[in-house]
Design a protein around this motif. Structure first.
Motif, PDB file in Angstrom:
ATOM      1  N   SER A  35       0.816  -1.214   0.000  1.00  0.00           N
ATOM      2  CA  SER A  35       0.000   0.000   0.000  1.00  0.00           C
ATOM      3  C   SER A  35       0.847   1.261   0.000  1.00  0.00           C
ATOM      4  O   SER A  35       0.317   2.369  -0.147  1.00  0.00           O
ATOM      5  CB  SER A  35      -0.941   0.003   1.210  1.00  0.00           C
ATOM      6  OG  SER A  35      -0.209   0.035   2.416  1.00  0.00           O
ATOM      7  N   VAL A  38       0.374   3.867  -2.780  1.00  0.00           N
ATOM      8  CA  VAL A  38      -0.648   4.915  -2.819  1.00  0.00           C
ATOM      9  C   VAL A  38      -0.047   6.300  -2.617  1.00  0.00           C
ATOM     10  O   VAL A  38      -0.254   7.196  -3.448  1.00  0.00           O
ATOM     11  CB  VAL A  38      -1.760   4.620  -1.799  1.00  0.00           C
ATOM     12  CG1 VAL A  38      -2.716   5.795  -1.681  1.00  0.00           C
ATOM     13  CG2 VAL A  38      -2.515   3.352  -2.206  1.00  0.00           C
ATOM     14  N   GLU A  90      -8.764   7.465  -2.942  1.00  0.00           N
ATOM     15  CA  GLU A  90      -8.641   6.069  -3.361  1.00  0.00           C
ATOM     16  C   GLU A  90      -9.518   5.792  -4.578  1.00  0.00           C
ATOM     17  O   GLU A  90      -9.131   5.047  -5.481  1.00  0.00           O
ATOM     18  CB  GLU A  90      -9.009   5.099  -2.229  1.00  0.00           C
ATOM     19  CG  GLU A  90      -8.745   3.664  -2.656  1.00  0.00           C
ATOM     20  CD  GLU A  90      -9.184   2.647  -1.626  1.00  0.00           C
ATOM     21  OE1 GLU A  90      -8.347   2.305  -0.781  1.00  0.00           O
ATOM     22  OE2 GLU A  90     -10.341   2.185  -1.694  1.00  0.00           O
ATOM     23  N   THR A 195     -10.045   2.031   1.943  1.00  0.00           N
ATOM     24  CA  THR A 195     -11.325   2.714   2.085  1.00  0.00           C
ATOM     25  C   THR A 195     -12.330   1.842   2.823  1.00  0.00           C
ATOM     26  O   THR A 195     -12.417   0.639   2.590  1.00  0.00           O
ATOM     27  CB  THR A 195     -11.896   3.068   0.698  1.00  0.00           C
ATOM     28  OG1 THR A 195     -11.085   4.074   0.114  1.00  0.00           O
ATOM     29  CG2 THR A 195     -13.315   3.579   0.793  1.00  0.00           C
TER      30      THR A 195
END
Length: 453
Positions: A35, A38, A90, A195
């Protein structure tokens, strides 16, 4: 592994600058948390397409809001506004488009295509999954706090449950909640993309009604339409006034209203004899009685539950609709005559309780005025009447199947277990608020032949 350019080579992001003066620092190995792609992706987008990104975020959040909604959004606490905007980023990486040289370009294609930032294989795989995993609506049926949660797809009742590894978001109070998620596979396990759109029960009901009313029978909205509905309904919770949905008794198709008539008993022997003589009444003084009636669809349902209070001086007649309560009142008064004396009627509106989520309202909150030991006894009797036909009643949340019908599949079984866990959690919470012992709902597990966990 993706080829890494030399320090003096042109930066592969297309900026025209040397790699050492552009993306080198962002590309240096830190950790292999997938992650981490991101923030890397958002930094690159902001540096290359900042204005287009902000316009896309504004459109996603505010495009169809009226002036009043926009004003209400502006009145929100700054931390809440930042949280909402953060959730939208996101969506941008997974589904969004931005304008590049006057043409719409999907953000995921910009990031993962030629000229995009340099990612490790792990980061690239994460972004690829993010871009191919739709936002779906789930019900949380089990929670292991700080470890995992089990979720079931709301719109597809035949999809098997998914156990999601989640150390931060898996909290006990999510049990029974409806949430919008992207569930991604990582190292053989399911994880959340980041999310989590959590809905209060009332708004979840509104969202499901919106989906049903705008979809063809037996069909779902497209992935992009569903994503929009989930995000828009979630945003509405922060500033729109919600009207409680109508709750309907599944057996009678009448509005649900929990009505309890209390009588002082003058002659218990006569009460027992009269009830024993009624052809539509089952039960006895020890277990209580139940008045059952024939329905137009050939089914037999409970119209009233009758039980004695622990003090031995009163009995209560419990019904789930106003129609049943009025009919049972006339029937009961006629057969009992002077054996009983009517004292008071208590009405609990479950829609009103739903609209006051967060306070101590519940269909049994009226029992809080009784001593704790009597409250628990009265509530146990009420719950047993409320759930008398529950195992065999069709339920919208089970796609029109009864709990007994649903448990024949793994997906249906988990959904039913989730309902039972939620019912017990709600009862435990009410008992704590009312300072009494909680009522065990083991009788519902037993009715379905299920072992508790």
């Amino acid at each position: 592994m993706t080829h890494r350019p030399g320090r003096n080579d042109p930066c592969p992001c297309g900026s025209g600058r040397k790699y050492k003066h552009c993306c080198l620092n962002a590309d240096l190995p830190r950790d292999e948390d997938p992650s981490s792609a991101v923030p890397r992706a958002l930094t690159w987008l902001e540096s290359r397409h900042g204005r287009a990104v902000r316009e896309a975020i504004d459109d996603a959040l505010f495009e169809d809001l009226d002036d009043d909604d926009l004003e209400d959004f502006g009145d929100l606490d700054e931390d809440i506004r930042e949280f909402i905007i953060g959730q939208t980023y996101e969506w941008l990486l997974a589904e969004g488009e931005i304008q590049v040289r006057g043409e719409p370009r999907r953000v995921a294609d910009l990031l993962l295509g030629t000229g995009g930032p340099t990612f490790s294989d792990t980061q690239r795989a994460w972004l690829t999954q993010l871009a191919t995993t739709p936002l779906r609506l789930y019900t949380v049926t089990d929670v292991k706090p700080q470890r995992s949660m089990t979720v079931c797809d709301v719109l597809d009742p035949d999809v098997e449950p998914v156990i999601v590894s989640e150390s931060v978001g898996s909290k006990a109070d999510l049990l029974g909640a409806t949430i919008g998620l992207r569930v991604i596979r990582e190292n053989g396990a399911f994880v959340l993309s980041g999310t989590m759109h959590v809905f209060v029960p009332m708004q979840a009901a509104h969202l499901l009604r919106w989906i049903r009313e705008t979809s063809e029978p037996g069909q779902e909205p497209s992935a992009s339409e569903l994503s929009f509905m989930i995000r828009r309904a979630w945003l509405a919770q922060f500033f729109e006034d919600l009207e409680p949905p109508a709750l309907i008794d599944a057996a009678s198709n009448e509005p649900l209203l929990l009505v309890t008539d209390r009588y002082r008993v003058r002659d218990w022997e006569k009460v027992a004899a009269v009830l024993a003589a009624q052809p539509d009444v089952e039960g006895d003084p020890g277990q209580g009685w139940e008045r059952r009636i024939d329905c137009d669809d050939g089914q037999v349902r409970s119209a009233a539950g009758i039980s004695r209070t622990r003090d031995g001086e009163h009995l209560i007649v419990f019904c789930r609709t106003q129609h049943d309560a009025d009919d049972s009142r006339n029937w009961f008064d006629a057969i009992m005559r002077d054996a009983v004396e009517f004292r008071i009627r208590d009405i609990q509106d479950p829609v009103g309780a739903l609209g006051r989520m967060g306070d101590d309202a519940s269909p049994t909150s009226g029992a809080a005025d009784l001593p704790p030991e009597l409250a628990t006894s009265a509530i146990r009797q009420a719950l047993m009447r409320i759930y008398a036909d529950w195992p065999d009643e069709p339920m919208p949340i089970l796609d029109g199947r009864s709990p007994r019908e649903a448990i024949v599949t793994p997906a249906g079984l988990e959904r039913v277990k989730g309902l039972l866990r939620t019912y017990q959690q709600d009862e435990n919470r009410q008992a704590q608020l009312q300072q009494r012992e909680p009522v065990s709902l083991q009788f519902l597990w037993d009715a379905l032949g299920l072992a508790t966990e």
